[in-house]
Design an enzyme around this catalytic site. Structure first.
Site, mmCIF file in Angstrom:
data_model
loop_
_atom_site.group_PDB
_atom_site.id
_atom_site.type_symbol
_atom_site.label_atom_id
_atom_site.label_comp_id
_atom_site.label_asym_id
_atom_site.label_seq_id
_atom_site.Cartn_x
_atom_site.Cartn_y
_atom_site.Cartn_z
ATOM 1 N N ALA A 221 0.867 -1.183 0.000
ATOM 2 C CA ALA A 221 0.000 0.000 0.000
ATOM 3 C C ALA A 221 0.901 1.229 0.000
ATOM 4 C CB ALA A 221 -0.883 -0.012 1.237
ATOM 5 N N GLY B 215 0.753 -5.033 1.090
ATOM 6 C CA GLY B 215 -0.513 -5.077 0.349
ATOM 7 C C GLY B 215 -0.351 -5.718 -1.024
ATOM 8 N N GLU C 159 -0.597 -9.293 -0.364
ATOM 9 C CA GLU C 159 -2.010 -9.570 -0.049
ATOM 10 C C GLU C 159 -2.868 -9.543 -1.319
ATOM 11 O OE1 GLU C 159 -1.886 -6.465 2.929
ATOM 12 O OE2 GLU C 159 -2.498 -7.905 4.465
ATOM 13 N N GLU D 27 5.259 -5.151 6.925
ATOM 14 C CA GLU D 27 4.576 -4.064 7.640
ATOM 15 C C GLU D 27 5.153 -3.841 9.037
ATOM 16 O OE1 GLU D 27 3.112 -6.488 5.937
ATOM 17 O OE2 GLU D 27 1.387 -5.761 4.791
HETATM 18 N N1 DAK Z 1 4.590 3.191 -0.761
HETATM 19 C C1 DAK Z 1 4.964 4.357 -1.348
HETATM 20 N N2 DAK Z 1 6.087 4.503 -2.078
HETATM 21 C C2 DAK Z 1 6.870 3.409 -2.226
HETATM 22 C C3 DAK Z 1 6.552 2.142 -1.651
HETATM 23 C C4 DAK Z 1 5.332 2.061 -0.884
HETATM 24 N N3 DAK Z 1 4.911 0.934 -0.321
HETATM 25 N N4 DAK Z 1 7.522 1.280 -1.971
HETATM 26 C C5 DAK Z 1 8.401 1.951 -2.724
HETATM 27 N N5 DAK Z 1 8.025 3.233 -2.886
HETATM 28 C C6 DAK Z 1 8.699 4.278 -3.647
HETATM 29 C C7 DAK Z 1 9.901 4.822 -2.910
HETATM 30 O O1 DAK Z 1 9.527 5.800 -1.962
HETATM 31 C C8 DAK Z 1 10.690 5.401 -4.059
HETATM 32 O O2 DAK Z 1 10.109 6.630 -4.441
HETATM 33 P P1 DAK Z 1 11.027 7.990 -4.538
HETATM 34 O O3 DAK Z 1 11.681 8.109 -3.218
HETATM 35 O O4 DAK Z 1 11.970 7.659 -5.659
HETATM 36 O O5 DAK Z 1 10.020 9.054 -4.857
HETATM 37 C C9 DAK Z 1 10.435 4.433 -5.194
HETATM 38 O O6 DAK Z 1 9.231 3.745 -4.832
HETATM 39 C C10 DAK Z 1 11.516 3.381 -5.357
HETATM 40 O O7 DAK Z 1 11.723 2.770 -4.124
HETATM 41 P P2 DAK Z 1 13.176 2.634 -3.439
HETATM 42 O O8 DAK Z 1 14.059 3.768 -3.812
HETATM 43 O O9 DAK Z 1 12.940 2.404 -1.996
HETATM 44 O O10 DAK Z 1 13.689 1.304 -4.160
HETATM 45 P P3 DAK Z 1 14.703 0.214 -3.617
HETATM 46 O O11 DAK Z 1 14.961 -0.693 -4.760
HETATM 47 O O12 DAK Z 1 15.852 0.864 -2.919
HETATM 48 O O13 DAK Z 1 13.903 -0.571 -2.477
HETATM 49 C C11 DAK Z 1 11.963 -1.738 -1.579
HETATM 50 C C12 DAK Z 1 12.797 -1.325 -2.845
HETATM 51 C C13 DAK Z 1 10.735 -2.463 -2.062
HETATM 52 C C14 DAK Z 1 12.817 -2.683 -0.713
HETATM 53 C C15 DAK Z 1 11.618 -0.468 -0.781
HETATM 54 O O14 DAK Z 1 11.047 0.497 -1.674
HETATM 55 C C16 DAK Z 1 10.637 -0.739 0.309
HETATM 56 O O15 DAK Z 1 10.985 -1.238 1.376
HETATM 57 N N6 DAK Z 1 9.362 -0.357 0.094
HETATM 58 C C17 DAK Z 1 8.326 -0.458 1.099
HETATM 59 C C18 DAK Z 1 7.881 -1.868 1.269
HETATM 60 C C19 DAK Z 1 6.831 -1.990 2.342
HETATM 61 O O16 DAK Z 1 7.088 -1.668 3.529
HETATM 62 N N7 DAK Z 1 5.599 -2.421 1.985
HETATM 63 C C20 DAK Z 1 4.506 -2.530 2.907
HETATM 64 C C21 DAK Z 1 3.745 -1.217 2.957
HETATM 65 S S1 DAK Z 1 2.438 -1.245 4.136
HETATM 66 C C22 DAK Z 1 -5.217 -2.001 4.460
HETATM 67 C C23 DAK Z 1 -4.875 -2.784 3.394
HETATM 68 C C24 DAK Z 1 -3.538 -2.957 3.041
HETATM 69 C C25 DAK Z 1 -2.548 -2.337 3.758
HETATM 70 C C26 DAK Z 1 -2.885 -1.556 4.817
HETATM 71 C C27 DAK Z 1 -4.229 -1.386 5.179
HETATM 72 N N8 DAK Z 1 -6.588 -1.811 4.866
HETATM 73 C C28 DAK Z 1 -7.597 -2.608 4.157
HETATM 74 C C29 DAK Z 1 -6.938 -1.009 5.923
HETATM 75 C C30 DAK Z 1 -1.195 -2.558 3.350
HETATM 76 C C31 DAK Z 1 -0.137 -1.979 3.965
HETATM 77 C C32 DAK Z 1 1.168 -2.058 3.316
HETATM 78 O O17 DAK Z 1 1.364 -2.638 2.288
#
Ligand code: DAK
Length: 257
Positions: A65, A108, A111, A131
């Protein structure tokens, strides 16, 4: 004009939906989710389409997400956004959906793949529920679906550490249907979708519904449900055609009637 976050291509009776926010690794923001749901529901109601493939790009299926969209949200904001209702609409799609996953498939994104009915994983795929690393827990069914698929002890480790795991491990745990070379992951998913699209559409949809029932009901209830769905198929022309074609030693032509 609004950004086009979902690209759709229909090839015969298979629709390929591509998540299209490559700059942010296909992070799932609300406009993307709304477009995805609208597209899936439209295709679900289109008799020309029999199976869907959901994919991203080589680098990312979806990295979760959109963290920027929720970082400053309050409890009330999250409640008002009612995101769960969006996910429930995906869950209600009746046609089979195959996830074709390469690269990051996180949070997400993982998921979303688990909302699909099969997961074709490229060797490059990286799954995870990270997360916990940003102070939350999975919110779109990850704690429940992943546990049901891989079992309590493996799910617990994955969700409590947030570690990423590759395609081979996903396959060994029963999360991925197949692991294929990255060069062909989309072709493999489309080819599987075409194979399914040749079957009776009613039988395919009933089969999907009945398999999903196994995750939500005790065995006796699921068996009862299966029996009723089985009998119901005898009301379709496709059942007559399927069995007749077998006896006539020819390929069945299914119409979905
Ligand atoms: N959200 C927003 N931007 C993201 C992102 C994300 N999840 N993942 C990556 N990006 C963006 C980065 O900010 C970056 O943008 P700029 O800074 O260039 O503007 C760009 O994508 C490239 O990412 P990186 O520079 O970080 O790339 P790397 O290759 O260095 O790293 C990575 C890739 C996948 C390891 C890293 O980007 C990362 O850790 N990303 C976050 C992964 C994560 O934590 N995912 C879980 C998010 S929480 C719900 C339903 C669902 C959810 C919640 C509630 N309800 C029904 C209530 C779900 C929650 C989630 O998924």
């Amino acid at each position: 004009m609004a950004d086009q976050y979902i690209l759709t291509e229909v090839e015969g009776s298979v629709a390929v939906l591509t998540l299209n926010r490559p700059d942010v690794l296909n992070a799932l923001n609300i406009p993307l989710m709304d477009q995805l749901i609208e597209t899936m529901e439209r295709l679900d109601g289109d008799p020309a389409v029999r199976c869907m493939v959901l994919t991203g790009n080589r680098k990312a299926f979806a990295a979760g997400a959109d963290i920027k969209e929720m970082a400053e949200a309050s409890v009330v904001d999250m409640y008002e956004r009612n995101n769960l209702a969006r996910w429930q609409r995906i869950q209600r799609v009746r046609k089979p959906i195959i996830a074709a996953v390469s690269g990051f498939c996180l949070g997400g994104g993982c998921e979303l793949a688990m909302h699909c009915d099969m997961i074709i994983a490229a060797e490059s795929a990286q799954f995870g529920q990270p997360e916990i690393n940003i102070g939350v827990i999975p919110g779109a069914g990850g704690t429940q679906r992943l546990s049901k698929v891989v079992g309590k002890y493996r799910a617990m480790e994955l969700i409590l550490t947030g570690r990423f795991f590759g395609a081979k491990e996903a396959y060994e745990m029963g999360l991925a249907t197949r692991v294929v070379p990255t060069e062909v992951y989309l072709e493999e998913a489309v080819s599987l979708a075409k194979e399914i699209a040749e079957r009776s559409p009613m039988a395919v949809r009933f089969a999907k519904e009945t398999v999903l029932k196994a995750f939500e009901s005790p065995l006796s209830e699921g068996l009862d449900y299966e029996r009723k769905m089985f009998y119901m198929l005898f009301g379709t022309e496709d059942q007559k055609e399927g069995m007749k074609a077998f006896m006539e030693k020819r390929k069945a032509e299914y119409t979905g009637k």
